[in-house]
Design a protein around this motif. Structure first.
Motif, PDB file in Angstrom:
ATOM      1  N   TYR A 231       0.836  -1.208   0.000  1.00 27.34           N
ATOM      2  CA  TYR A 231       0.000   0.000   0.000  1.00 27.34           C
ATOM      3  C   TYR A 231       0.869   1.256   0.000  1.00 27.34           C
ATOM      4  N   PHE A 232       1.950   1.236   0.775  1.00 26.18           N
ATOM      5  CA  PHE A 232       2.811   2.413   0.885  1.00 26.18           C
ATOM      6  C   PHE A 232       3.910   2.440  -0.174  1.00 26.18           C
ATOM      7  N   SER A 233       3.979   1.413  -0.997  1.00 29.35           N
ATOM      8  CA  SER A 233       4.908   1.403  -2.129  1.00 29.35           C
ATOM      9  C   SER A 233       4.288   2.014  -3.385  1.00 29.35           C
ATOM     10  N   ALA A 234       3.016   2.346  -3.303  1.00 31.23           N
ATOM     11  CA  ALA A 234       2.307   2.912  -4.451  1.00 31.23           C
ATOM     12  C   ALA A 234       2.565   4.410  -4.551  1.00 31.23           C
ATOM     13  N   HIS A 235       2.415   4.946  -5.764  1.00 29.78           N
ATOM     14  CA  HIS A 235       2.485   6.379  -6.017  1.00 29.78           C
ATOM     15  C   HIS A 235       1.070   6.926  -6.230  1.00 29.78           C
ATOM     16  N   PRO A 236       0.809   8.176  -5.864  1.00 30.85           N
ATOM     17  CA  PRO A 236      -0.527   8.747  -6.051  1.00 30.85           C
ATOM     18  C   PRO A 236      -1.023   8.668  -7.491  1.00 30.85           C
ATOM     19  N   GLU A 237      -0.096   8.740  -8.438  1.00 31.91           N
ATOM     20  CA  GLU A 237      -0.497   8.742  -9.860  1.00 31.91           C
ATOM     21  C   GLU A 237      -0.603   7.345 -10.443  1.00 31.91           C
ATOM     22  N   ASP A 238      -0.354   6.313  -9.670  1.00 32.65           N
ATOM     23  CA  ASP A 238      -0.449   4.953 -10.183  1.00 32.65           C
ATOM     24  C   ASP A 238      -1.859   4.623 -10.650  1.00 32.65           C
ATOM     25  N   HIS A 239      -1.923   3.900 -11.745  1.00 28.66           N
ATOM     26  CA  HIS A 239      -3.175   3.262 -12.152  1.00 28.66           C
ATOM     27  C   HIS A 239      -3.262   1.916 -11.433  1.00 28.66           C
ATOM     28  N   VAL A 240      -4.429   1.614 -10.873  1.00 23.87           N
ATOM     29  CA  VAL A 240      -4.605   0.402 -10.086  1.00 23.87           C
ATOM     30  C   VAL A 240      -5.486  -0.587 -10.840  1.00 23.87           C
ATOM     31  N   ASP A 241      -5.008  -1.809 -10.989  1.00 23.99           N
ATOM     32  CA  ASP A 241      -5.798  -2.909 -11.548  1.00 23.99           C
ATOM     33  C   ASP A 241      -5.982  -3.962 -10.469  1.00 23.99           C
ATOM     34  N   ILE A 242      -7.230  -4.244 -10.120  1.00 26.34           N
ATOM     35  CA  ILE A 242      -7.536  -5.273  -9.130  1.00 26.34           C
ATOM     36  C   ILE A 242      -7.970  -6.535  -9.857  1.00 26.34           C
ATOM     37  N   PHE A 243      -7.299  -7.626  -9.562  1.00 22.37           N
ATOM     38  CA  PHE A 243      -7.574  -8.915 -10.193  1.00 22.37           C
ATOM     39  C   PHE A 243      -8.284  -9.804  -9.165  1.00 22.37           C
ATOM     40  N   GLU A 244      -9.587  -9.842  -9.269  1.00 20.90           N
ATOM     41  CA  GLU A 244     -10.357 -10.619  -8.307  1.00 20.90           C
ATOM     42  C   GLU A 244     -10.334 -12.101  -8.678  1.00 20.90           C
ATOM     43  N   ALA A 245     -10.419 -12.927  -7.653  1.00 17.34           N
ATOM     44  CA  ALA A 245     -10.468 -14.382  -7.830  1.00 17.34           C
ATOM     45  C   ALA A 245     -11.453 -14.943  -6.814  1.00 17.34           C
ATOM     46  N   PRO A 246     -12.029 -16.093  -7.093  1.00 19.98           N
ATOM     47  CA  PRO A 246     -12.979 -16.680  -6.141  1.00 19.98           C
ATOM     48  C   PRO A 246     -12.325 -16.985  -4.794  1.00 19.98           C
ATOM     49  N   ILE A 247     -13.100 -16.814  -3.735  1.00 19.53           N
ATOM     50  CA  ILE A 247     -12.650 -17.223  -2.408  1.00 19.53           C
ATOM     51  C   ILE A 247     -12.671 -18.739  -2.340  1.00 19.53           C
ATOM     52  N   GLU A 248     -11.572 -19.321  -1.931  1.00 16.97           N
ATOM     53  CA  GLU A 248     -11.463 -20.773  -1.876  1.00 16.97           C
ATOM     54  C   GLU A 248     -11.641 -21.279  -0.435  1.00 16.97           C
TER      55      GLU A 248
END
Length: 263
Positions: A231-248
């Protein structure tokens, strides 16, 4: 690719059997995320399965993997991953992190644990980018982990990709077969996705410190720590892609996230 484009990737590495589950949605997600790693200087990687009191960075020139799990089928122990290290880069990373008054040591003897080599088999099967392995510093405070993330954010600007491998949820006592996803895991995922997208840093820190879903999903902190550092390695200008997967297995979330610069 410009040096400033080095991505940040967070993965949930799940159980060791994930290494054999190459048709799952989670595996497909990592294969897609790995496209961002093809032209970077090196990959700085952390997993909770290499834990030391303070931060240790592996300076080896050639990694040796370890099958650091027990009781699984033979094919799992036959898997391997050949990956180079890079002494010069590792020492540079150590110097720049220690410049932020964080205690750092180095070693050339650590093995590449399954929290790194299993996801790397999906992310970069060609294994042609050096990996700079970092330990999880178990004695560090949340404030120190935050500073570490900020150091990694600056190293991304120098061409180092960052890979944080952990688990969105990791309470193995709650795992069940043939069960609906746990409600607390669903709430946790939604909240973490919100904080990643909103970049509400103060809200995120309060949530991690006080929310019962975080404590239920992570009876111990080591598998959540890579997410916290990411979370703290991100930059404010970063584009974020969330890759969801089923809960196992009722309570094992397998989601992953990429932060990257988009021109």
């Amino acid at each position: 690719m410009k040096a400033a484009n080095a991505p940040l990737i967070y993965v949930s590495h799940g159980a060791p059997t994930f290494a054999l589950d190459n048709t799952s949605i989670a595996a497909s997600n990592l294969k897609e995320q790995g496209k961002e790693l093809r032209n970077v200087k090196a990959i700085i990687a952390m997993s909770p399965h290499y834990t030391t009191s303070s931060l240790t960075i592996n300076t080896t020139q050639q990694h040796r993997i370890v099958h650091d799990f027990y009781g699984f089928a033979k094919p799992l122990y036959e898997l391997t991953y050949e990956a180079a290290g890079h002494q010069t880069f590792a020492e540079e990373v150590a110097r720049k992190i220690s410049a932020s008054n964080l205690p750092v040591t180095t070693t050339s003897q650590a093995h590449l644990d399954h929290g790194i080599w299993i996801p790397m088999r999906y992310l970069l099967p060609t294994s042609d980018v050096p990996i700079i392995q970092m330990s999880y510093p178990a004695s560090w405070t949340l404030e120190q982990l935050e500073i570490l993330g900020q150091c990694l954010a600056r190293l991304r600007l120098e061409g180092y990709a960052v890979l944080m491998s952990g688990g969105v949820s990791h309470n193995f006592a709650d795992l069940k077969t043939s069960s609906e996803p746990a409600s607390y895991v669903n709430r946790l995922r939604e909240s973490l996705f919100y904080y990643v997208k909103s970049k509400d840093t103060d809200g995120f820190k309060q949530y991690v410190r006080n929310n019962s879903d975080v404590k239920r999903a992570h009876p111990s902190f080591e598998h959540f720590a890579p997410f916290y550092v990411a979370y703290f390695s991100a930059h404010p200008e970063d584009h974020v892609d969330i890759f969801e997967a089923p809960i196992e297995l009722h309570a094992l979330a397998m989601d992953s996230i990429t932060w990257k610069f988009v021109e």
